[in-house]
Write a protein that holds these residues in place. Structure first.
Motif, short mmCIF file in Angstrom:
data_model
loop_
_atom_site.label_atom_id
_atom_site.label_comp_id
_atom_site.label_asym_id
_atom_site.label_seq_id
_atom_site.Cartn_x
_atom_site.Cartn_y
_atom_site.Cartn_z
N ILE A 187 -2.21 -18.68 6.69
CA ILE A 187 -2.94 -17.47 6.28
C ILE A 187 -1.95 -16.36 5.88
CG2 ILE A 187 -5.03 -17.94 7.62
CD1 ILE A 187 -3.94 -15.75 9.60
N GLY A 188 -0.65 -16.66 5.96
CA GLY A 188 0.35 -15.74 5.46
C GLY A 188 0.62 -14.55 6.36
N ALA A 189 0.49 -14.71 7.69
CA ALA A 189 0.65 -13.55 8.56
C ALA A 189 2.11 -13.25 8.91
CB ALA A 189 -0.16 -13.74 9.84
N VAL A 190 2.93 -14.26 9.11
CA VAL A 190 4.31 -13.98 9.54
C VAL A 190 5.32 -14.73 8.69
CG1 VAL A 190 3.84 -13.33 11.92
CG2 VAL A 190 4.08 -15.76 11.33
N PRO B 91 -5.49 0.62 1.85
CA PRO B 91 -4.80 -0.67 1.71
C PRO B 91 -5.46 -1.61 0.70
CG PRO B 91 -5.02 -0.08 4.01
CD PRO B 91 -5.80 0.95 3.25
N LYS B 92 -6.78 -1.65 0.68
CA LYS B 92 -7.43 -2.57 -0.26
C LYS B 92 -7.17 -2.17 -1.70
CE LYS B 92 -11.23 -4.69 2.23
NZ LYS B 92 -12.67 -4.57 2.50
N TYR B 93 -7.15 -0.87 -1.95
CA TYR B 93 -6.85 -0.39 -3.30
C TYR B 93 -5.42 -0.78 -3.66
CZ TYR B 93 -5.51 2.65 -7.13
OH TYR B 93 -5.01 3.11 -8.33
N LEU B 94 -4.49 -0.47 -2.75
CA LEU B 94 -3.07 -0.75 -3.02
C LEU B 94 -2.85 -2.24 -3.31
CD1 LEU B 94 -0.27 1.13 -1.21
CD2 LEU B 94 0.05 -1.24 -1.78
N GLU B 95 -3.46 -3.09 -2.48
CA GLU B 95 -3.29 -4.53 -2.69
C GLU B 95 -3.89 -4.95 -4.02
OE1 GLU B 95 -4.27 -7.07 0.61
OE2 GLU B 95 -3.76 -5.51 2.07
N ALA C 248 7.27 -10.39 -7.32
CA ALA C 248 8.21 -10.97 -6.35
C ALA C 248 7.68 -10.89 -4.91
CB ALA C 248 9.55 -10.24 -6.45
N LEU C 249 6.48 -10.33 -4.72
CA LEU C 249 5.98 -10.13 -3.35
C LEU C 249 5.00 -11.23 -2.95
CD1 LEU C 249 5.11 -6.32 -3.64
CD2 LEU C 249 7.21 -7.30 -2.69
N SER C 250 5.16 -11.75 -1.72
CA SER C 250 4.19 -12.73 -1.22
C SER C 250 2.94 -11.97 -0.77
CB SER C 250 4.78 -13.48 -0.03
OG SER C 250 4.97 -12.58 1.05
N PRO C 251 1.78 -12.66 -0.71
CA PRO C 251 0.55 -11.99 -0.27
C PRO C 251 0.69 -11.35 1.10
CG PRO C 251 0.04 -14.14 -1.21
CD PRO C 251 1.54 -14.04 -1.15
N SER C 252 1.41 -12.01 2.02
CA SER C 252 1.54 -11.44 3.36
C SER C 252 2.41 -10.19 3.33
CB SER C 252 2.12 -12.47 4.32
OG SER C 252 3.33 -12.96 3.82
N MET C 253 3.42 -10.18 2.47
CA MET C 253 4.27 -8.99 2.33
C MET C 253 3.45 -7.84 1.76
SD MET C 253 7.25 -7.61 2.73
CE MET C 253 8.68 -8.70 2.79
N ALA D 64 1.10 -2.53 2.43
CA ALA D 64 -0.10 -1.69 2.33
C ALA D 64 -0.41 -1.03 3.67
CB ALA D 64 -1.29 -2.54 1.86
N ALA D 65 -0.27 -1.80 4.76
CA ALA D 65 -0.54 -1.26 6.09
C ALA D 65 0.45 -0.15 6.43
CB ALA D 65 -0.48 -2.37 7.13
N HIS D 66 1.70 -0.33 6.02
CA HIS D 66 2.73 0.68 6.31
C HIS D 66 2.43 1.98 5.56
CE1 HIS D 66 6.72 2.42 6.99
NE2 HIS D 66 6.66 2.80 5.72
N PHE D 67 2.18 1.90 4.26
CA PHE D 67 1.96 3.13 3.48
C PHE D 67 0.70 3.86 3.94
CE2 PHE D 67 4.97 1.11 0.47
CZ PHE D 67 5.87 2.17 0.42
N ARG D 68 -0.30 3.11 4.40
CA ARG D 68 -1.52 3.70 4.92
C ARG D 68 -1.23 4.71 6.04
NH1 ARG D 68 -6.17 5.70 4.87
NH2 ARG D 68 -7.85 4.83 6.12
#
Ligand code: HEC
Ligand code: HEC
Length: 224
Positions: A37-40, A79-83, A105-110, A115-119
């Motif tokens: 699921i791309g979490a870690v 976050p949803k907008y940013l993603e 160059a970004l993976s979906p989990s990254m 997004a969570a950080h900028f939020r």
């Protein structure tokens, strides 16, 4: 040591080993699942390095940067907008060659972690917008321009311009960036054949004239 005691110790040791194996199995299968699921899929330092890269353009607190090209504020963004925007750059629904190169160059989990950080960031607005037409900007934001078929921005972007889900926060966004976005909407957003949520903004951007765009961009740029 009696053989009975020895037996007990052996039992305890083998129980411990069994337990450790079980724990390891859980850890491995958990990380396997997490990968799926791309979490870690990246380390803390990789995330940190990416964040620093984003901030070379978007400002140290994600507050944006007023240079020759305005770098948009990402701090406090939904976050949803940013993603969705990062995907839009990759899929060429939104044109920007710089952000295409960054995003693909970004993976979906990254992407989710960024997004969570900028939020969470909450710097003061950068300011610097003209102050003459703030009142007109406020009126358009809260009431729209019924005679020009412009809806109240607050109806979707929220009374404090904080946005929700795929609807972006506008509060504190840089004046020149918002002016550019609203002026060039049809040329930069919702491109390609795939249907895109940016279509919602098309009539609004058509019906606003340049001085109304400047008024609204100035108004939201001051909101915290
Ligand atoms: C070399 C400079 C540069 C770097 C590095 C950079 N960006 Fe950008 N970014 C831009 C520019 C310029 C825009 C404005 C694009 C436009 O006008 O459509 C932008 C736009 C965006 C947007 C759309 C904002 C909005 O309000 O719609 C997002 C999201 C974004 N960047 C995220 C990131 C992330 C996450 C990173 C780090 C992985 C990053 N950017 C790194 C220059 C950069
Ligand atoms: C019916 C809902 C709706 C209304 C009303 C609305 N918006 Fe939007 N707006 C959206 C959505 C959805 C997006 C995201 C589009 C995308 O993903 O490209 C958006 C995006 C934007 C953006 C791009 C932000 C960025 O960071 O690039 C700006 C600027 C904007 N709207 C300004 C306005 C203004 C100004 C008004 C009022 C005159 C307004 N909007 C009214 C739904 C709405």
């Amino acid at each position: 040591m009696t053989s009975k005691e020895e037996g007990r110790i052996m039992k305890v040791i083998s129980l411990r080993l069994a337990l450790q194996t079980a724990v390891l199995a859980i850890v491995f299968s958990a990380s396997g699942r997490a990968d799926e699921i791309g979490a870690v899929a990246f380390s803390k330092s990789e995330l940190q390095a990416k964040l620093e890269y984003c901030k070379t353009c978007h400002g140290l607190s994600g507050q944006g940067y007023r240079g020759y090209f305005a770098m948009p504020r990402l701090a406090g963004q939904q976050p949803k907008y940013l993603e969705n925007q990062l995907r839009a750059f990759i899929e060429h629904r939104r044109t920007n060659s710089v952000m295409f190169n960054v995003a693909h160059a970004l993976s979906p989990s990254m992407v989710s972690a960024l997004a969570a950080h900028f939020r969470e960031l909450d710097p003061n607005p950068i300011g610097g917008a003209p102050k003459e037409r703030l009142a007109l900007g406020k009126t358009i934001f809260e009431e729209g321009l019924p005679e020009a078929n412009v809806p109240a921005c607050s109806a979707c972007h929220g009374p404090e311009a904080k946005g929700q889900d795929e609807i972006p926060r506008l509060a504190g966004q840089l004046f020149p960036y918002t002016v550019k976005v609203l002026t060039n909407w049809g040329k930069e957003r919702g491109l390609g054949s795939a249907k895109d949520i940016s279509a919602i903004m098309v009539p609004t951007t058509h019906n606003l004239n340049q001085s109304q765009i400047a008024a609204i961009a100035a108004y939201v740029s001051h909101l915290k």
